[in-house]
Design an enzyme around this catalytic site. Structure first.
Site, PDB file in Angstrom:
ATOM      1  N   THR A  73      47.886 -30.532 -18.505  1.00 14.06           N
ATOM      2  CA  THR A  73      49.283 -30.350 -18.053  1.00 14.06           C
ATOM      3  C   THR A  73      49.760 -31.676 -17.453  1.00 14.06           C
ATOM      4  O   THR A  73      50.194 -32.547 -18.192  1.00 14.06           O
ATOM      5  CB  THR A  73      49.416 -29.182 -17.053  1.00 14.06           C
ATOM      6  OG1 THR A  73      48.512 -29.382 -15.970  1.00 14.06           O
ATOM      7  CG2 THR A  73      49.127 -27.855 -17.736  1.00 14.06           C
ATOM      8  N   SER A  95      56.089 -26.405 -11.258  1.00 11.92           N
ATOM      9  CA  SER A  95      54.821 -25.728 -11.532  1.00 11.92           C
ATOM     10  C   SER A  95      54.889 -24.302 -11.025  1.00 11.92           C
ATOM     11  O   SER A  95      55.736 -23.955 -10.238  1.00 11.92           O
ATOM     12  CB  SER A  95      53.665 -26.471 -10.903  1.00 11.92           C
ATOM     13  OG  SER A  95      53.734 -26.373  -9.500  1.00 11.92           O
ATOM     14  N   THR A 102      44.054 -25.623  -9.526  1.00 13.82           N
ATOM     15  CA  THR A 102      44.743 -25.346 -10.795  1.00 13.82           C
ATOM     16  C   THR A 102      43.893 -26.016 -11.797  1.00 13.82           C
ATOM     17  O   THR A 102      44.170 -27.119 -12.243  1.00 13.82           O
ATOM     18  CB  THR A 102      46.114 -25.961 -10.946  1.00 13.82           C
ATOM     19  OG1 THR A 102      46.944 -25.376 -10.000  1.00 13.82           O
ATOM     20  CG2 THR A 102      46.717 -25.674 -12.315  1.00 13.82           C
TER      21      THR A 102
END
Lengths: 407, 407
Positions: A153, A407, A191
């Site tokens: 990401t 996010s 994450t």
């Protein structure tokens, strides 16, 4: 740009595992954003998931499926976390599992879903199901690099690690791993998604124990900003397809060799995540020694590693021992004696006896802080417990990335 | 520039208190950096200090002196925190106390020292003692504004508050307060100095109780970056010089009026500190309601208020309920049910049932986030406990200030 992060190593095939990565258009057109890992029947699986009370839909489904069956496929998308989407989120995750199960002819519970990316936008399940036939057609043993890229990401570089171990039977077994993650990272996972596989035949208890052992020393010892995500997962498959590679229980030399190699792979992945931490310009290895207990060592370590004042000083290459002392002082270490604490940065003693060390000079401090790799050593002078944590600094780029990225 | 911080209010004289502020050259030439508060004999004093294990030399000395005698003078410098200086730090603080005690003819224990500024540089005690005769000569009842300015460090504006109360006897009493602080701020005090005085005649137990009550609702409910300092102190003098203004115990209408007015002054000062938080562009009032316990409300509140991801989203005026939910989810609130949590920003419901609220739109969210003053309301849906916290956002200026300033 990541701090001292090397190129992706060769990740050789793991017998019994095939991978594919395709562009499903989850968020942006053309980007490879869907990864698929298929494994042979009989593969064992160990996994740890986020402890965040708001876990994302794929985590809910993956936990449920893992309790019901052994996986035949892992399905992961980037671009959308499928978190904060209520009941529809679970429906969407299930839709993609059903589609994949039909394509590879397995129960829906044998598919584990994973997602990472934007929170609170509905997962475009139809785009994923549309892309699945192509992904299944592309499955190959050589897909590890593709997977490492598909799950990125805000990562600036793909992350992978591999080890080969010689067992007492003379058999060699491999462990591969890939991971993504660059922010919202701290103990209790990040994450962070990590996918690992080995061709060793590890019994379930031993596989679980080895993963817990490794994660506690790697992904649970890194922190960027103290935040944890709703989607974290670390999954390990053991296909058992290497010959003579049975690891029977969680003891013995073979188990130890496997456990240590797995911990090495997990640590390389965790360190890579911190080297690629959002906006990082420094990579900090923080050793806390001389603690009365491991818990005290971690308390002091995290107080320092997560202090915005310490992190901005590290960004400024400022050997600001005052801020480090202040962070230790509020960490809740009982019985702390200021006069016993010693702080060293890259081997230069900057503080002792609750004050600037007599040998310290600004010039030596500045020189010690100049490299991108910083070793920060704090000795509490109280006991024999020690812990290591990895973290990053806090600069303008961290703010820019997190103020601009949804996010 | 501080977020919505008004000008310093008039701070009328408090009978029995005189103040002075002079330029001692502690760190920079010409800057007014030394404050002096002298009080009449018979004044009572209550104080709370940092709980950081590395407390600065002046905190050590002030605590010791306060235990031995009642103060006749408070001496405060900015520019140097006299922290992390070992035994020499205590000697230097004592040197300044002795000099002042000789000038105003009181025991050394009747002088309380305070310092704020750079950590780890030796206090230039001689410059302070050289400036003391001039400060004593300037003592006047009108010196509150000067004191508010003398104690500033990275503050961009002076901070003060005042209240007048009518007691049941018909007497009016006043409470004045000034404070400094703009970073390293969180519960258990902050890099925060506050000096308050009243002309009420408050008994010692009542004075202590009222200060604890007020601080727990003000300075212990603010956070900028989770860091606490080595120097924090909040000191309240009660001269008892107002006629008919005796407050006998910690009960009754007069005590309650005094306690509430004191809490108001402390809250105004604490809020001013957050409005002037380092690099802040937003001022956030965070109400956590519906918690099972006050501790749960604070856990959830601080997890949100100190999350760098939430704070950068606030800086970006991004109503990022996903990050807020994720922070609540890791706060350690036991029994948290995602489906019950409701989040509102400036009256706009952005999340409910663990997901984006059906009524929410990006346009409404952006509009709610546009003002500099943000009211963030989190209802946990579990019980009746509620707590309020004030905090700031995290942007480029925070990084710039803390990367450039040696604290």
């Amino acid at each position: 740009v990541a701090v001292g992060l090397g190129p992706l190593p060769d990740l050789p095939p793991i017998e019994g595992v095939k991978l594919a990565s395709v562009a499903a258009g989850v968020r942006a057109r053309g980007r490879v954003d869907l990864g698929l890992i298929a494994c042979d029947a009989g593969t064992r699986c160990a996994a740890v998931f986020t402890r965040n009370a708001f876990c994302a839909a794929p985590v809910v489904i993956a936990r449920r499926h893992l309790a019901a069956d052994t996986p035949r496929a892992l399905l992961v998308n980037s671009g959308n976390a499928n978190a904060g989407n209520g009941a529809e989120g679970e429906e969407d995750a299930l839709t993609t599992c059903h589609a994949l199960a039909a394509l590879i002819d397995c129960p829906v519970e044998a598919v584990l879903p994973y997602s990472t990316g934007v929170i609170g936008e509905r997962l475009p399940a139809d785009r994923i199901t549309d892309a699945l036939p192509g992904a299944v057609a592309e499955l190959s043993a050589d897909g590890w690099h593709g997977l490492a890229r598909a799950i990125m990401t805000t990562d600036t570089a793909p992350k992978g690690s591999t080890r080969t171990i010689l067992l007492s039977s003379g058999a060699t077994v491999r462990i591969n791993g890939v991971a993504k993650g660059s922010g919202m990272i701290r103990p209790d996972m990040a994450t962070m998604l990590a996918f690992l596989a080995t061709d060793a035949a590890v019994e379930q208890d031993a596989l679980d124990a080895a993963l817990r052992h490794g994660v506690s020393r790697s992904f649970n010892r890194i922190t960027v900003d103290g935040d944890t995500s709703t989607n974290d997962a670390c999954t390990l498959l053991a296909t058992g397809r290497a010959r003579g590679a049975r690891i029977a229980g969680d003891s013995g030399a073979d188990y130890e060799a496997f456990r240590d190699a797995l911990a090495d792979v997990l640590t390389e992945l965790a360190v890579a995540v911190i080297r690629d931490a959002e906006g990082a310009t420094k990579f900090i290895t923080l050793d806390v020694t001389g603690a009365a207990t491991a818990a005290d060592a971690l308390r002091a370590g995290y107080a320092v590693a997560e202090s915005p004042l310490v992190k901005t000083a590290l960004f400024a290459s400022d050997p600001n021992w005052g801020r480090i002392l202040a962070a230790i002082g509020r960490a809740g270490v009982s019985g702390l004696v200021a006069e016993r604490v010693v702080i060293e940065i890259n081997g230069v003693r900057i503080a002792s006896a609750g004050a600037r060390d007599p040998s310290y000079s600004e010039e030596r401090g500045r020189a010690a802080m100049a490299p991108a790799d910083i070793h920060l050593h704090i000795d509490l002078g109280m006991g024999a417990a020690a812990e290591r944590i990895w973290t990053s600094d806090l600069g303008y780029e961290y703010v820019r990335i997190n103020a601009e990225y949804r996010s």
